[in-house]
Design an enzyme around this catalytic site. Sequence first.
Site, PDB file in Angstrom:
ATOM      1  N   ASP A 154       0.850  -1.194   0.000  1.00 57.53           N
ATOM      2  CA  ASP A 154       0.000   0.000   0.000  1.00 57.53           C
ATOM      3  C   ASP A 154       0.886   1.244   0.000  1.00 57.53           C
ATOM      4  OD1 ASP A 154      -2.207   1.588   0.075  1.00 57.53           O
ATOM      5  OD2 ASP A 154      -2.670   1.247   2.187  1.00 57.53           O
ATOM      6  N   HIS A 227      -8.928  -0.865  -8.691  1.00 55.74           N
ATOM      7  CA  HIS A 227      -8.791   0.148  -7.636  1.00 55.74           C
ATOM      8  C   HIS A 227      -7.720   1.174  -7.982  1.00 55.74           C
ATOM      9  CE1 HIS A 227      -8.315   1.926  -3.659  1.00 55.74           C
ATOM     10  NE2 HIS A 227      -7.025   1.659  -3.724  1.00 55.74           N
TER      11      HIS A 227
END
Length: 355
Positions: A154, A227
């Site tokens: 991330d 995403h």
Amino acid sequence: MSQGDRVPIDAQQVDAPLSRFAIFLVVTARAGDDALDTVRDVVSGIDDLVKTVGFRDLGGKLSCVVGIGRALWDRLSPGRRPIELHAFPPVRGDVHTAPSTPGDLLFHIRAERQDLCFEFERLLLDSLGDAVAVVDETHGFRYFDARDLLGFVDGTANPIGADLPEASLIGDEDPDFAGGSYVVVQKYLHDLDAWAKLTTEEQEAVIGRTKADNVELDDGPGPQFAHKTLATITDADGTEFDILRDNMPFGRPGQGEFGTYFIGYSRRLWVIQLMIKRMFVGDPPGYYDRILDVSHAVTGTTFFVPSNPVLQALGDDEVVAATEHPDVSPDAPAVGASLGIGSLRDRAPRKEPQP
């Protein structure tokens, strides 16, 4: 510790290094002048508290960023407001909703040691006393290889080098508040059992990156974007607008709680808002971010992060008087000008860039 060592990270440094631990503390300020005075004193002196705790272990890299919500900002500095500052609007898609939740102050506390974060928060809340009420307190930690609890790395898209301040700090477009930033926080809870039912290939298609080595993937055919694509904002000319993320996993396995705390700093608040809209509504509408099928938002709040001089000036009696009566002496020297606090007087509404 050598004699020349100093506390390495100033308060309000949004680009402080990624840390192993963080506390995300959101509070509301109580009504009344006494509560407001307490809040004003504490936040304007936050750099002293960083030094008090951080000096005990300079290698711990303690830092704190204070964000101030629209309603509290108007109480602290009436008549003077950053151009884009407003409350977080709820975003409702056909299937999923990004809620708007209360919050007057955000304290983003980071360090390499959990006890430094804990000690700072303890002293901070002691100072604030009953002037505030805690809305949310989340303790985050760095997970393996900077991964979230879904197993993916991330923060890869974060800007670096000269791109970092350009993306995260307000510039000439709002000169009175230059050096500040906008920050949006959302707390996401994951259904790890549902996520585990997807194959690795299906998970990678949802995220848009390979799981093992974090390589970006092309979107598949059709209107459904991954995403990483929905979270990328560009204008009509193809110019990409980055934001600075410092997300962290959190969880309590004994309570079945697993999540990611999203925190995004941006020079342009509209960029994060558009990003969230594309995730929840979809682009095209209806083709929302499939990560939301296993990860739902339970909070959503927007804050303005003043530069440290502006934050300190909120505790200056002369500046406070000037902001409370901005039109009394319009030709008088602007007390706050040298400190970076500006006025909304005679300011034309801003036309936001369109993607």
